[in-house]
Design a protein around this motif. Structure first.
Motif, mmCIF file in Angstrom:
data_model
loop_
_atom_site.group_PDB
_atom_site.id
_atom_site.type_symbol
_atom_site.label_atom_id
_atom_site.label_comp_id
_atom_site.label_asym_id
_atom_site.label_seq_id
_atom_site.Cartn_x
_atom_site.Cartn_y
_atom_site.Cartn_z
ATOM 1 N N ASP A 1 -7.349 5.123 -2.690
ATOM 2 C CA ASP A 1 -7.060 5.435 -1.301
ATOM 3 C C ASP A 1 -6.873 4.145 -0.488
ATOM 4 O OD1 ASP A 1 -6.871 6.926 1.095
ATOM 5 O OD2 ASP A 1 -9.008 6.639 1.461
ATOM 6 N N LEU A 2 -5.710 3.962 0.085
ATOM 7 C CA LEU A 2 -5.378 2.817 0.947
ATOM 8 C C LEU A 2 -5.975 1.502 0.445
ATOM 9 C CD1 LEU A 2 -5.264 4.318 4.541
ATOM 10 C CD2 LEU A 2 -3.487 4.191 2.800
ATOM 11 N N LEU A 3 -6.932 0.920 1.199
ATOM 12 C CA LEU A 3 -7.430 -0.419 0.854
ATOM 13 C C LEU A 3 -8.617 -0.397 -0.117
ATOM 14 C CD1 LEU A 3 -7.047 -1.673 4.492
ATOM 15 C CD2 LEU A 3 -5.985 -2.838 2.549
ATOM 16 N N ILE B 1 0.841 -1.201 0.000
ATOM 17 C CA ILE B 1 0.000 0.000 0.000
ATOM 18 C C ILE B 1 0.877 1.252 0.000
ATOM 19 C CG2 ILE B 1 -1.746 1.281 1.283
ATOM 20 C CD1 ILE B 1 -2.601 -1.412 2.485
ATOM 21 N N GLY B 2 0.645 2.144 -0.944
ATOM 22 C CA GLY B 2 1.473 3.354 -1.078
ATOM 23 C C GLY B 2 2.817 2.979 -1.660
ATOM 24 N N THR B 3 2.787 2.375 -2.835
ATOM 25 C CA THR B 3 3.979 1.714 -3.384
ATOM 26 C C THR B 3 5.044 2.682 -3.896
ATOM 27 O OG1 THR B 3 4.628 -0.186 -4.749
ATOM 28 C CG2 THR B 3 3.161 1.423 -5.779
ATOM 29 N N GLY B 4 4.657 3.911 -4.235
ATOM 30 C CA GLY B 4 5.654 4.881 -4.708
ATOM 31 C C GLY B 4 6.394 4.352 -5.925
ATOM 32 N N SER B 5 7.720 4.255 -5.819
ATOM 33 C CA SER B 5 8.553 3.736 -6.915
ATOM 34 C C SER B 5 8.344 2.241 -7.151
ATOM 35 C CB SER B 5 10.025 3.966 -6.585
ATOM 36 O OG SER B 5 10.370 3.219 -5.421
ATOM 37 N N GLY B 6 7.628 1.580 -6.227
ATOM 38 C CA GLY B 6 7.483 0.121 -6.325
ATOM 39 C C GLY B 6 8.617 -0.629 -5.637
ATOM 40 N N ALA B 7 9.476 0.109 -4.933
ATOM 41 C CA ALA B 7 10.686 -0.498 -4.357
ATOM 42 C C ALA B 7 10.379 -1.759 -3.539
ATOM 43 C CB ALA B 7 11.418 0.531 -3.487
ATOM 44 N N ILE B 8 9.366 -1.704 -2.687
ATOM 45 C CA ILE B 8 9.114 -2.822 -1.769
ATOM 46 C C ILE B 8 8.570 -4.031 -2.532
ATOM 47 C CG2 ILE B 8 7.751 -3.586 0.221
ATOM 48 C CD1 ILE B 8 7.679 -0.593 1.107
ATOM 49 N N ILE B 9 7.494 -3.830 -3.284
ATOM 50 C CA ILE B 9 6.839 -4.986 -3.918
ATOM 51 C C ILE B 9 7.718 -5.571 -5.032
ATOM 52 C CG2 ILE B 9 5.438 -3.649 -5.584
ATOM 53 C CD1 ILE B 9 4.241 -6.761 -3.670
ATOM 54 N N ASP C 1 -1.492 3.055 -4.937
ATOM 55 C CA ASP C 1 -1.014 4.387 -4.557
ATOM 56 C C ASP C 1 -2.116 5.376 -4.909
ATOM 57 O OD1 ASP C 1 2.170 5.363 -3.917
ATOM 58 O OD2 ASP C 1 0.704 6.940 -4.385
ATOM 59 N N ILE C 2 -2.161 6.461 -4.170
ATOM 60 C CA ILE C 2 -3.146 7.514 -4.453
ATOM 61 C C ILE C 2 -2.678 8.338 -5.653
ATOM 62 C CG2 ILE C 2 -2.119 9.299 -2.966
ATOM 63 C CD1 ILE C 2 -5.774 8.584 -2.679
ATOM 64 N N SER C 3 -1.384 8.259 -5.972
ATOM 65 C CA SER C 3 -0.792 9.095 -7.024
ATOM 66 C C SER C 3 -0.622 8.319 -8.325
ATOM 67 C CB SER C 3 0.565 9.628 -6.546
ATOM 68 O OG SER C 3 1.381 9.978 -7.644
HETATM 69 N N1 SAM Z 1 6.626 2.406 -0.765
HETATM 70 C C1 SAM Z 1 7.548 3.428 -1.242
HETATM 71 C C2 SAM Z 1 8.860 3.316 -0.495
HETATM 72 O O1 SAM Z 1 8.882 2.714 0.571
HETATM 73 O O2 SAM Z 1 9.870 3.838 -0.976
HETATM 74 C C3 SAM Z 1 6.927 4.826 -1.066
HETATM 75 C C4 SAM Z 1 6.538 5.148 0.347
HETATM 76 S S1 SAM Z 1 6.026 6.838 0.608
HETATM 77 C C5 SAM Z 1 6.566 7.060 2.270
HETATM 78 C C6 SAM Z 1 4.274 6.740 0.812
HETATM 79 C C7 SAM Z 1 3.453 6.526 -0.464
HETATM 80 O O3 SAM Z 1 2.062 6.458 -0.099
HETATM 81 C C8 SAM Z 1 3.558 7.615 -1.500
HETATM 82 O O4 SAM Z 1 3.855 7.056 -2.757
HETATM 83 C C9 SAM Z 1 2.171 8.271 -1.518
HETATM 84 O O5 SAM Z 1 1.759 8.731 -2.806
HETATM 85 C C10 SAM Z 1 1.290 7.144 -1.069
HETATM 86 N N2 SAM Z 1 0.035 7.560 -0.445
HETATM 87 C C11 SAM Z 1 -0.214 8.677 0.287
HETATM 88 N N3 SAM Z 1 -1.490 8.712 0.689
HETATM 89 C C12 SAM Z 1 -2.084 7.589 0.209
HETATM 90 C C13 SAM Z 1 -3.410 7.051 0.290
HETATM 91 N N4 SAM Z 1 -4.376 7.699 0.954
HETATM 92 N N5 SAM Z 1 -3.667 5.879 -0.325
HETATM 93 C C14 SAM Z 1 -2.679 5.229 -0.998
HETATM 94 N N6 SAM Z 1 -1.402 5.688 -1.105
HETATM 95 C C15 SAM Z 1 -1.114 6.846 -0.515
#
Ligand code: SAM
Ligand code: GLN
Length: 287
Positions: free
Chosen positions: A176-178, A124-132, A148-150
């Motif tokens: 949003d999240l789940l 959840i909130g994968t960003g660059s996808g680094a974790i998954i 991700d929300i973005s």
């Molecule tokens: N997982 C990546 C890492 O560990 O490098 C990125 C982590 S970053 C701290 C948090 C991520 O959560 C961001 O990519 C952000 O866009 C996403 N995010 C923020 N609010 C969110 C939401 N309500 N639902 C889903 N993703 C969300």
């Protein structure tokens, strides 16, 4: 009078001092990483070619990079890449730059999934996808979903999944999240959510000002995302499944407590990072 002749050695010495004057924390390393990026060589090449003169074109590109770094733009946004878990990830200013601390989350999840047959994992909130992407590389029978929300962040994650050869086992969903995984249950849910408190957000290092605010800000006390995740995660875990989250310094006990109170998940372990900070909280769905 022409320009002085800059060599690899002399420009590194000059740049290191310039960065130090600008308050950059690792001036020599950053100078080397940027110069090797501009030259398309590794850092070792610089060391054995100190006397090599720079061509005008190389110098012009390097100067632009130095100018950005002096404004405290993070190195990874200038080079467009960052190593995580030994893998080369593409990064843009739409995503958080993956941190070494987050490798502890990956290692913790891997250890717990080692025996699993074809596990289904959600990030959840994968960003660059680094974790998954790191997890899927190490778990050849696993399949993943990442949210991700973005939308811009998801585009970067898609690039990384493709470049690193796991795109066929990963589904990316915006929301949003789940919310995007309604009705689905996972063997593991992992997340590094935004967790910086409002007070800390006001005093960030200049570099963090270039990262997406929505990737960092976790509400007044930094725990907003854990509260929201704790409420919903159990319903999306198979019996025996686990939720593993990265937390900020000093947050682990509070996160473990609020998650167990809210949900009936059981706190299973807290894992420290290389600096000894409690960094990862694992919660299990026991039945
Ligand atoms: N997982 C990546 C890492 O560990 O490098 C990125 C982590 S970053 C701290 C948090 C991520 O959560 C961001 O990519 C952000 O866009 C996403 N995010 C923020 N609010 C969110 C939401 N309500 N639902 C889903 N993703 C969300
Ligand atoms: N670890 C990041 C930092 O403190 C914060 C990332 C997050 O909020 N999850 O720089």
């Amino acid at each position: 009078m022409g320009e002085p002749l800059w060599t690899i050695g002399s420009i590194l010495t000059w740049t290191k001092q310039y960065f130090a004057d600008k308050g950059v924390a690792s001036p020599r390393l950053d100078a080397e990483v940027l110069l090797s990026h501009v030259l398309g060589k590794d850092r070792m090449y610089l060391y054995v070619n100190f006397d090599q003169p720079l061509e005008a074109g190389e110098l012009a590109v390097f100067r632009e990079a130095v100018k950005k770094r002096a404004m405290r733009v993070p190195v990874a946004y200038i080079t467009g890449r960052r190593e995580f878990f030994g893998l080369p990830f593409a990064v843009t200013p739409a995503v958080l730059i993956p941190r070494p601390d987050t490798e502890v989350l990956v290692e913790t999840a891997l250890r717990r999934l080692q025996e699993a047959d074809s596990p289904l994992v959600l990030d959840i909130g994968t960003g660059s996808g680094a974790i998954i992407v790191s997890l899927l590389r190490k778990l050849p029978t696993a399949r993943g979903m990442a949210t991700d929300i973005s939308a811009e962040a998801l585009a970067v994650a898609a690039d990384n999944a493709a470049n690193l050869g796991v795109a066929d086992r990963l589904e990316l969903c915006r929301g949003d999240l789940l919310t995007p995984v309604a009705g689905l249950a996972f063997d593991a849910i992992v997340s590094n959510p935004p967790y910086i408190s409002a007070r800390d957000m006001a005093a960030l290092e200049p570099e963090l000002g270039y990262e997406p605010r929505g990737a960092l800000a976790g509400g007044a006390d930094g725990l907003d995302f854990y509260r929201r995740l704790a409420g919903g995660a159990a319903a999306h875990l198979k019996p025996g499944g686990f939720l593993a989250v990265e937390v900020g310094a000093g947050q682990a006990r509070q996160v473990a407590a609020l998650a167990t109170e809210a949900t009936g998940l059981a706190a299973a372990e807290i894992v420290k990072d290389y600096a000894g900070v409690e960094r990862v909280v694992v919660l299990e769905r026991r039945h």
